[in-house]
Design a protein around this motif. Structure first.
Motif: not given
Length: 176
Positions: A9-11, A55-60, A63-66
């Protein structure tokens, strides 16, 4: 999972604001650009802190890039709706079309006509300056009257005087 959704949502908010900031800066509206820049950076710092603290930095990160990519699409759409600024159409015609010129002028478009020499003889050029939110309307009228016209559209940065400014004072800039 709430953090992942919040990052998305922030992105989706951040990137359209970034887009608007850039457009306002390019258009010389620095006060708006500064305001959007401030909001953009608040969202950016907050979003990055969520990405790197979770904790889910890879997924985060994914999601940040998407979210960034989707935000670009949204920002482009918002910009096209706002249609800030002006556009200049340079229209090349094989024949003088008095009906098209009359119609454009009736609708409040300032039209300057030039006669020139092309490879196959005389050509006519229409030079038309209008607000960006009327560009689609203008293109439609030209296409209706001159489907084979060669059209170049560009955005002028600055201009002074002329029919357009006088027409705006008379209210011709409003859609009919």
């Amino acid at each position: 999972m709430k953090e992942i959704i919040l990052i998305l949502v922030l992105q989706l908010i951040y990137v359209p604001i970034l887009t608007l900031r850039t457009i306002f800066l390019v258009k010389g509206k620095t006060l708006f650009a500064a305001f959007f820049g401030m909001v953009e950076n608040l969202i950016y710092v907050f979003g990055l802190s969520l990405v790197f603290s979770g904790k889910q930095s890879g997924l985060a990160m994914i999601v940040y890039a998407v979210g960034f990519g989707l935000g670009i699409l949204i920002g482009g759409y918002v910009e096209s709706l706002l249609a800030i600024g002006y556009t200049n159409l340079n229209v090349k015609l094989a024949n003088y079309n008095s009906e098209l010129i009359r119609k454009l002028r009736e609708l409040g478009f300032g039209v300057t006509v030039f006669e020139g020499e092309g490879r196959d003889g005389k050509r006519y050029q229409l030079d038309i300056l209008t607000r960006r939110d009327r560009e689609k309307e203008l293109m439609g009228i030209i296409e209706e009257h001159e489907p084979r016209a060669f059209i170049i559209s560009y955005e002028p940065r600055k201009f002074k005087g002329g029919f357009l400014l006088k027409g705006m004072k008379k209210g011709w800039h409003k859609k009919k």
